[in-house]
Write an enzyme that holds these catalytic residues in place. Structure first.
Site, short mmCIF file in Angstrom:
data_model
loop_
_atom_site.label_atom_id
_atom_site.label_comp_id
_atom_site.label_asym_id
_atom_site.label_seq_id
_atom_site.Cartn_x
_atom_site.Cartn_y
_atom_site.Cartn_z
N ASN A 52 8.70 7.91 -5.51
CA ASN A 52 8.15 7.14 -4.39
C ASN A 52 7.47 5.86 -4.87
OD1 ASN A 52 7.55 6.69 -1.66
ND2 ASN A 52 5.56 7.64 -1.84
N TYR A 60 -0.07 10.12 -11.24
CA TYR A 60 -0.42 9.12 -10.24
C TYR A 60 -0.87 7.82 -10.91
CZ TYR A 60 -3.33 6.59 -6.95
OH TYR A 60 -3.91 5.60 -6.21
N PHE A 80 0.83 -1.21 0.00
CA PHE A 80 0.00 0.00 0.00
C PHE A 80 0.86 1.27 0.00
CE2 PHE A 80 -2.42 -3.11 2.60
CZ PHE A 80 -3.65 -3.09 1.96
#
Ligand code: UFG
Length: 328
Positions: free
Chosen positions: A92, A141, A73
């Site tokens: 990230n 994203y 997650f």
């Protein structure tokens, strides 16, 4: 069986840790606490604070712990922020996943359940949305999550690492006893913002556009209850543990609600007026996203149990009322 939960201190991760512990799994959590909360991690889970991009740290943890499977997650997840800071998202999300896969390969861990997103599809051409649709992400994203899925696909072919990518729609609500819930800073999601307004913490809800091509002009989304969403992860783990092939599933409720309908439902649940005003559209918002979760139903035997939107909002309301400052 020990499950490594990456990002286990976040909103969705903490609910997963909680359910895994209650199902009798041994749980090891890694989280850098950049957006997560230490207090949200179940006390029976073992916690290591660190970053998944830090390979030495990851190797240290995996030397100490015997891990059977991974649930991932740990990613940045705000569409708007990703448009402004694409490199942070690729760093990230993509680099982080690269390290995760490297250490999985090194330590012989064969299964990973991965939180992906409806944002991998972009503006959908058919409704409800099915997994065979083309993927055309319209923001960094969604692009980063699609890249992560593709990395897993190639690692499956090369190293036999099996994955299930779960493409979430709008995850909503809190654990039924209100002990854990949603606490983001800054908060950008619709339901928490509506409920913070109901609590008087915000002056009004800004509705981002009422000129979309939908019945009331506001965007339609498919809200899936957090505890149901987590149940799908456990079903996906089970699916992989049985030796099945890698796969991709949509997780939604097959039903859409507009922003105005959500506001009305929240007014009924909270019994508060909840002031609102229409603002310009938010960049990157598709008009309508509704999932078909038929594939998850057929293959994983999963379907959401809590589908009444008021019941979902009520769980979030109980969390907000009992934690007006979140985990603070
Ligand atoms: N909205 C408002 N006002 C607000 C906040 C949201 O009108 O103050 C609207 C948005 O414009 C959107 C809807 O409410 O139409 C839902 O917005 P959220 O920010 O709660 O959720 P998103 O649909 O934008 O995003 C969610 C996840 C993302 C994921 C995406 C997939 O949070 O991580 O679904 O489509 F990428």
């Amino acid at each position: 069986m020990a499950i490594l939960v990456l990002g286990g201190a976040g909103y969705i991760g903490s609910h997963a840790v909680d359910q895994l512990v209650h199902k009798g799994y041994q749980v090891v959590v890694i989280d850098n606490l950049q957006t997560g909360h230490r207090q949200s991690i179940h006390e029976k889970a073992k916690f290591y604070q660190g970053d998944i991009r830090d390979k030495k740290f990851m190797q240290e943890v995996l030397k100490k712990e015997t891990i059977d499977d991974v649930i991932h997650f740990a990613a940045s997840s705000l569409v708007g922020e990703s448009v402004e800071k694409p490199l942070e998202y690729f760093n990230n999300n993509v680099q982080g996943t690269q390290i995760v896969l490297e250490v999985m390969e090194e330590f012989g861990i064969k299964n990973i359940v991965f939180s992906s997103t409806a944002a991998t599809y972009g503006e959908p051409k058919e409704m409800p949305m099915v997994e065979t649709m083309a993927t055309n992400p319209e923001n960094p994203y969604g692009e980063s999550k699609l890249m992560m899925e593709k990395m897993m696909k190639w690692c499956d072919k090369a190293y036999g690492i099996k994955y299930v990518a779960l493409r979430y729609f709008n995850v909503a609500g809190a654990k039924s006893d209100a002990s854990i819930g949603e606490d983001h800073d800054p908060e950008t999601h619709l339901i928490p913002i509506i409920l913070q307004t109901a609590l008087g913490q915000r002056a009004y809800l800004g509705i981002y556009g009422d000129d979309y091509d939908t019945p009331d002009g506001t965007c339609i989304r498919d809200y899936v209850y957090i505890e149901d969403l987590i149940a799908a992860h456990i079903a996906a783990l089970d699916y992989l543990q049985k030796g099945n092939e890698s796969n991709v599933f949509n997780l939604g409720s097959n039903t859409g609600y507009s922003v105005k309908e959500m506001l009305e439902a929240a007014r009924e649940v909270t019994n508060k007026e909840i002031p609102a005003k229409v603002l310009p559209r938010r960049q990157g918002d598709p008009s309508k996203l509704v999932a078909s979760s038929e594939k998850a139903k057929v293959i994983l035997g999963w379907q959401p149990k809590v589908t009444d939107i008021k019941q979902i909002i009520e769980t979030a309301w109980n969390w907000h009322v009992s934690h007006p400052k979140g985990y603070e």
